[in-house]
Design an enzyme around this catalytic site. Structure first.
Site, short mmCIF file in Angstrom:
data_model
loop_
_atom_site.label_atom_id
_atom_site.label_comp_id
_atom_site.label_asym_id
_atom_site.label_seq_id
_atom_site.Cartn_x
_atom_site.Cartn_y
_atom_site.Cartn_z
N ARG A 103 3.46 -4.74 6.04
CA ARG A 103 4.34 -5.23 6.34
C ARG A 103 5.75 -4.81 5.79
O ARG A 103 5.61 -4.26 4.88
CB ARG A 103 3.92 -7.34 6.33
N THR A 107 11.73 -7.94 5.40
CA THR A 107 11.70 -8.57 6.71
C THR A 107 10.48 -9.55 6.66
O THR A 107 10.33 -10.96 7.37
CB THR A 107 11.62 -8.08 8.00
N ASP A 202 -2.16 -6.84 -4.79
CA ASP A 202 -1.85 -6.71 -3.86
C ASP A 202 -3.35 -5.86 -3.32
O ASP A 202 -3.96 -4.81 -4.32
CB ASP A 202 -1.13 -5.25 -4.35
N ASP A 205 -3.29 -2.03 -3.52
CA ASP A 205 -3.28 -1.65 -4.30
C ASP A 205 -4.45 -1.69 -5.03
O ASP A 205 -4.57 -0.37 -6.22
CB ASP A 205 -2.06 -2.15 -5.27
N1 URA Z 1 -1.36 -8.90 0.33
C1 URA Z 1 -1.88 -8.46 -0.20
O1 URA Z 1 -2.66 -7.65 -0.88
N2 URA Z 1 -1.86 -9.63 -0.85
C2 URA Z 1 -0.70 -10.93 -1.02
O2 URA Z 1 -0.76 -11.78 -1.59
C3 URA Z 1 0.32 -11.09 0.29
C4 URA Z 1 0.04 -10.30 0.84
#
Ligand code: URA
Length: 211
Positions: A103, A107, A202, A205
């Site tokens: 993503r 945006t 994330d 990550d």
């Molecule tokens: N992507 C992620 O890895 N964590 C989120 O909270 C939202 C999108």
């Protein structure tokens, strides 16, 4: 769109450890794997089978085996890759395709940077793997990819979903296809950076470290 929230104490337990910011990548990966296998059990409840005659040591009987065409499992890179093993453990004969989506952090739109999928998906049951259904942008784009190739039966397996993202998917899909979403939990909301709250941060990550 059908939503299935896995309601099981083991799912809640594993998810709680995943949410904990002190859980390090090796444990995180292991728990995602275990959790996905539990979700896969729910997600494959309606997988197509066909009757098969077999002989037991005692008699002949009719059982069931997975039907052709084989199901297609599609992890959405990068974080969905952490879910692949847990899914194929239950569906070892499934074919595996890949979608690379990211993503745009400004945006929040989904950008496709790689795709490796069969051209014709008509009659195929497809399982999309994406740990976080946040804004819904990535999942909607991935579903559109599959529908454009003829798929009409798509199940998304996610660890967490935000209500906002679920609504986006529901509004987008309408009655164009049979789309199900299987999740371990639906969280409260998205924050201003489109992260799921309380969430787990994330997912990419936490699985693979910050690259
Ligand atoms: N992507 C992620 O890895 N964590 C989120 O909270 C939202 C999108």
């Amino acid at each position: 769109m059908r939503l299935h929230v896995a309601n099981h104490p083991l799912v809640t337990h594993k998810l709680t450890v995943l949410r904990d910011k002190n859980t390090q990548s090796p444990t995180f990966r292991l728990l995602v794997d275990e959790l996905v296998t539990l979700l896969a059990y729910e997600a494959t409840r309606e997988v197509h089978t066909e009757p098969v005659e077999i002989e037991t040591p005692v008699t002949t009987t009719t059982g069931a085996k997975l039907a052709d065409p084989r199901p297609l499992v599609v992890p959405i890179l990068r974080a969905g890759l952490g879910m692949l093993e847990g899914m194929t453990r239950l569906l070892p004969t499934a074919e595996v395709g890949f979608l690379g989506m990211q993503r745009d952090e400004e945006t929040l739109e989904a950008i496709t940077y790689a795709n490796r999928l069969p051209e014709d998906l008509s009659g195929r049951q497809c399982f999309l793997l994406d740990p976080m259904l946040a804004t819904g942008g990535t999942l909607v784009a991935a579903i559109d990819y599959l529908l454009a190739r003829g798929a009409r039966d798509v199940t998304a397996v996610c660890l967490l979903a935000a209500p906002e993202g679920l609504k986006v998917v529901e509004d987008h899909v309408g009655d164009r296809a049979d789309v199900s979403v299987v999740v371990a939990a639906v969280d409260e909301r998205l924050n201003e950076k489109a992260y799921i709250v309380p969430g787990l941060g994330d997912a990419g990550d936490r699985l693979y470290g910050i690259v």
